[in-house]
Scaffold this motif. Structure first.
Motif, PDB file in Angstrom:
ATOM      1  N   GLY A 174       4.307   5.549 -13.830  1.00 20.30           N
ATOM      2  CA  GLY A 174       3.718   5.113 -12.346  1.00 20.30           C
ATOM      3  C   GLY A 174       2.735   4.062 -12.733  1.00 20.30           C
ATOM      4  N   GLY A 175       2.327   2.931 -12.180  1.00 17.42           N
ATOM      5  CA  GLY A 175       1.750   1.921 -12.475  1.00 17.42           C
ATOM      6  C   GLY A 175       1.150   1.397 -11.185  1.00 17.42           C
ATOM      7  N   LEU A 176      -0.385   0.644 -11.292  1.00 12.76           N
ATOM      8  CA  LEU A 176      -0.985  -0.107 -10.055  1.00 12.76           C
ATOM      9  C   LEU A 176      -1.552  -1.327 -10.701  1.00 12.76           C
ATOM     10  CD1 LEU A 176      -1.858  -0.021  -7.188  1.00 12.76           C
ATOM     11  CD2 LEU A 176      -3.863   0.973  -7.882  1.00 12.76           C
ATOM     12  N   ALA A 177      -0.985  -2.544 -10.320  1.00 17.68           N
ATOM     13  CA  ALA A 177      -1.506  -3.824 -10.535  1.00 17.68           C
ATOM     14  C   ALA A 177      -2.192  -4.421  -9.619  1.00 17.68           C
ATOM     15  CB  ALA A 177      -0.281  -4.482 -11.196  1.00 17.68           C
ATOM     16  N   PHE A 178      -2.953  -5.144  -9.897  1.00 17.67           N
ATOM     17  CA  PHE A 178      -3.905  -5.816  -8.999  1.00 17.67           C
ATOM     18  C   PHE A 178      -3.663  -7.317  -9.067  1.00 17.67           C
ATOM     19  CE2 PHE A 178      -5.723  -1.628  -9.314  1.00 17.67           C
ATOM     20  CZ  PHE A 178      -6.385  -1.440  -8.002  1.00 17.67           C
ATOM     21  N   LYS A 179      -4.043  -7.991  -7.950  1.00 18.50           N
ATOM     22  CA  LYS A 179      -3.966  -9.683  -7.879  1.00 18.50           C
ATOM     23  C   LYS A 179      -4.691 -10.386  -9.172  1.00 18.50           C
ATOM     24  CE  LYS A 179      -4.704 -13.831  -5.067  1.00 18.50           C
ATOM     25  NZ  LYS A 179      -5.267 -14.253  -3.770  1.00 18.50           N
ATOM     26  N   SER A 180      -6.000  -9.659  -9.331  1.00 15.30           N
ATOM     27  CA  SER A 180      -6.817  -9.953 -10.400  1.00 15.30           C
ATOM     28  C   SER A 180      -6.165  -9.900 -12.028  1.00 15.30           C
ATOM     29  CB  SER A 180      -8.170  -9.431 -10.302  1.00 15.30           C
ATOM     30  OG  SER A 180      -8.129  -7.785 -10.628  1.00 15.30           O
ATOM     31  N   GLY A 181      -5.148  -9.330 -12.054  1.00 13.16           N
ATOM     32  CA  GLY A 181      -4.646  -9.137 -13.337  1.00 13.16           C
ATOM     33  C   GLY A 181      -4.957  -7.604 -14.177  1.00 13.16           C
ATOM     34  N   PHE A 182      -5.690  -6.818 -13.208  1.00 13.12           N
ATOM     35  CA  PHE A 182      -6.131  -5.687 -13.963  1.00 13.12           C
ATOM     36  C   PHE A 182      -4.958  -4.526 -13.238  1.00 13.12           C
ATOM     37  CE2 PHE A 182      -7.978  -1.361 -13.199  1.00 13.12           C
ATOM     38  CZ  PHE A 182      -8.528  -1.117 -14.496  1.00 13.12           C
ATOM     39  N   SER A 183      -4.465  -3.772 -14.372  1.00 14.46           N
ATOM     40  CA  SER A 183      -3.687  -2.700 -14.079  1.00 14.46           C
ATOM     41  C   SER A 183      -3.811  -1.573 -14.646  1.00 14.46           C
ATOM     42  CB  SER A 183      -2.211  -3.416 -14.567  1.00 14.46           C
ATOM     43  OG  SER A 183      -2.279  -3.421 -16.053  1.00 14.46           O
ATOM     44  N   ILE A 184      -3.334  -0.478 -14.177  1.00 16.28           N
ATOM     45  CA  ILE A 184      -3.603   1.082 -14.687  1.00 16.28           C
ATOM     46  C   ILE A 184      -2.372   1.772 -14.629  1.00 16.28           C
ATOM     47  CG2 ILE A 184      -6.124   1.274 -14.268  1.00 16.28           C
ATOM     48  CD1 ILE A 184      -5.483   2.776 -11.973  1.00 16.28           C
ATOM     49  N   SER A 185      -1.891   2.576 -15.516  1.00 15.54           N
ATOM     50  CA  SER A 185      -0.790   3.259 -15.644  1.00 15.54           C
ATOM     51  C   SER A 185      -0.741   4.397 -16.285  1.00 15.54           C
ATOM     52  CB  SER A 185       0.285   2.368 -16.010  1.00 15.54           C
ATOM     53  OG  SER A 185       0.114   2.039 -17.399  1.00 15.54           O
ATOM     54  N   LYS A 245       3.975  -7.866 -12.054  1.00  9.67           N
ATOM     55  CA  LYS A 245       3.514  -9.231 -11.567  1.00  9.67           C
ATOM     56  C   LYS A 245       2.472  -9.392 -10.612  1.00  9.67           C
ATOM     57  CE  LYS A 245       6.342 -11.801 -13.970  1.00  9.67           C
ATOM     58  NZ  LYS A 245       6.051 -12.685 -15.268  1.00  9.67           N
ATOM     59  N   LYS A 246       1.339 -10.514 -10.824  1.00 11.03           N
ATOM     60  CA  LYS A 246       0.290 -10.621  -9.945  1.00 11.03           C
ATOM     61  C   LYS A 246       1.032 -11.226  -8.706  1.00 11.03           C
ATOM     62  CE  LYS A 246      -2.688 -12.505 -13.584  1.00 11.03           C
ATOM     63  NZ  LYS A 246      -3.428 -13.742 -13.888  1.00 11.03           N
ATOM     64  N   ASN A 247       0.510 -10.201  -7.653  1.00 15.96           N
ATOM     65  CA  ASN A 247       0.916 -10.433  -6.248  1.00 15.96           C
ATOM     66  C   ASN A 247      -0.570 -10.865  -5.419  1.00 15.96           C
ATOM     67  OD1 ASN A 247       2.719 -10.796  -4.215  1.00 15.96           O
ATOM     68  ND2 ASN A 247       3.522  -8.608  -4.394  1.00 15.96           N
ATOM     69  N   ASP A 248      -0.080 -10.953  -4.051  1.00 13.53           N
ATOM     70  CA  ASP A 248      -1.138 -11.052  -3.124  1.00 13.53           C
ATOM     71  C   ASP A 248      -1.868  -9.906  -2.803  1.00 13.53           C
ATOM     72  OD1 ASP A 248      -0.705 -14.002  -2.833  1.00 13.53           O
ATOM     73  OD2 ASP A 248       0.665 -13.472  -1.324  1.00 13.53           O
ATOM     74  N   LYS A 249      -1.373  -8.822  -2.758  1.00  7.06           N
ATOM     75  CA  LYS A 249      -1.699  -7.384  -2.836  1.00  7.06           C
ATOM     76  C   LYS A 249      -1.264  -6.285  -4.044  1.00  7.06           C
ATOM     77  CE  LYS A 249       2.318  -5.769  -0.253  1.00  7.06           C
ATOM     78  NZ  LYS A 249       2.898  -5.404   1.215  1.00  7.06           N
ATOM     79  N   PRO A 250      -2.201  -5.188  -3.884  1.00  5.31           N
ATOM     80  CA  PRO A 250      -1.853  -4.313  -5.176  1.00  5.31           C
ATOM     81  C   PRO A 250      -0.228  -3.916  -5.178  1.00  5.31           C
ATOM     82  CG  PRO A 250      -3.751  -3.621  -4.121  1.00  5.31           C
ATOM     83  CD  PRO A 250      -3.351  -4.802  -3.311  1.00  5.31           C
ATOM     84  N   THR A 251       0.248  -3.927  -6.382  1.00 10.81           N
ATOM     85  CA  THR A 251       1.578  -3.607  -6.507  1.00 10.81           C
ATOM     86  C   THR A 251       1.772  -2.075  -7.312  1.00 10.81           C
ATOM     87  OG1 THR A 251       2.070  -5.937  -6.938  1.00 10.81           O
ATOM     88  CG2 THR A 251       3.804  -4.372  -7.507  1.00 10.81           C
TER      89      THR A 251
END
Length: 283
Positions: free
Chosen positions: A62-73, A27-33
């Motif tokens: 393993g995944g990394l999601a940013f507030k902007s909506g961009f994610s990599i996994s 989910k979009k968050n205030d910081k990278p998740t």
């Protein structure tokens, strides 16, 4: 933060396993998740299709999601009861965004890696471009997903699903047990191979003489193979996940029943069932 997991992971849609990997849970968050997960599934599953032999596997994610909506996994998986190089891996980059208050969308690209002797059905589709639309009716969520794999055959998969998240027991604001029953219909392009008789050649061609066709018995017919592409329903899937969630942790057990359409060219059309157990942690 409430954890949300699409059971399409259970369908193993990683670009097919994919069928939408675990990144859908970010989910979009205030910081990278950062999300870490491990999953056991009782059989490989490619849009409801599977092999005759049961092939349970383990998946690490393993995944990394940013507030902007961009994610990599990244995902890695291993079949447990097969010898040799029966493993695989995925790298995915995606972007999720909101079109309105209730309408969301997403785009992604997945690159998969398989050895030549892989047992995974999706090993022929190494590149996958995906798009999705989701609408929240408050009482029900509906989704439309498209996966396209370019190449000589150009495989296209479309799926429509409806699901409902139901909170069963709440121990606190971020501590609860829930279920999310879902029904999904998947359609796909299918390569159909057929054989037809080669018609006799017209010996009068080019003479300027037009003759009406005459039906005659061909005692020595010649045949040729004809390949065509059609689009139709591939499978129907019923899913039932049960999850225990906290602010940073979730454990989920899920069951899926799949029925392959009788109109497909799939090798095995008997009803199939799948069980998965997953563990998820959000940093």
């Amino acid at each position: 933060m409430k954890l949300y997991l699409s059971l399409l992971l259970c369908s193993f849609s990683f670009a097919g396993l994919a069928q939408r990997p675990v990144r859908d849970s970010l989910k979009k968050n205030d910081k990278p998740t950062i999300t870490l997960a491990t999953l056991y599934t009782s059989n490989v599953n490619y849009y409801g299709q599977t092999t005759e032999e049961r092939l349970p596997y383990l998946l690490a994610y393993g995944g990394l999601a940013f507030k902007s909506g961009f994610s990599i996994s990244a995902s890695g998986y291993k079949i447990l009861n097969a010898d040799g190089a029966n493993s695989g891996a995925d790298l995915t980059a995606g972007f999720d965004f909101d079109l309105s208050k209730n309408l969301s969308a997403g785009l992604s690209y997945t690159r998969s890696f398989f050895p030549e002797n892989s047992f995974f059905l999706q090993s022929q589709n190494l590149n996958m471009f995906s798009g999705k639309l989701g609408y929240d009716f408050n009482w029900l969520t509906a989704g439309l997903n498209a996966d396209y794999s370019p190449g000589q055959e150009g495989a296209l998969f479309l799926s429509f699903d409806v699901k409902k998240s139901i909170e069963l027991i709440a121990f606190g604001q971020s501590d609860y047990i829930s279920i999310e029953p879902a029904f999904e219909v998947i359609g796909s392009t299918q390569q159909i191979t057929s054989t037809e008789e080669v018609p006799p050649s017209n010996s009068n061609r080019g003479t300027g003489i037009i003759k009406l066709p005459v039906r005659r018995l061909n005692n020595n017919p010649e045949y040729r193979t004809v390949e065509s592409t059609s689009f139709g329903v591939l499978s129907y899937n019923l899913k039932m996940p049960v999850a225990y969630s906290t602010r940073k942790f979730m454990v989920e057990a899920a069951y899926q029943a799949s029925l392959i359409s009788r109109d497909t060219e799939a090798s095995f059309k008997n009803p199939r069932s799948f069980f998965s157990l997953g563990l998820y942690y959000v940093l």
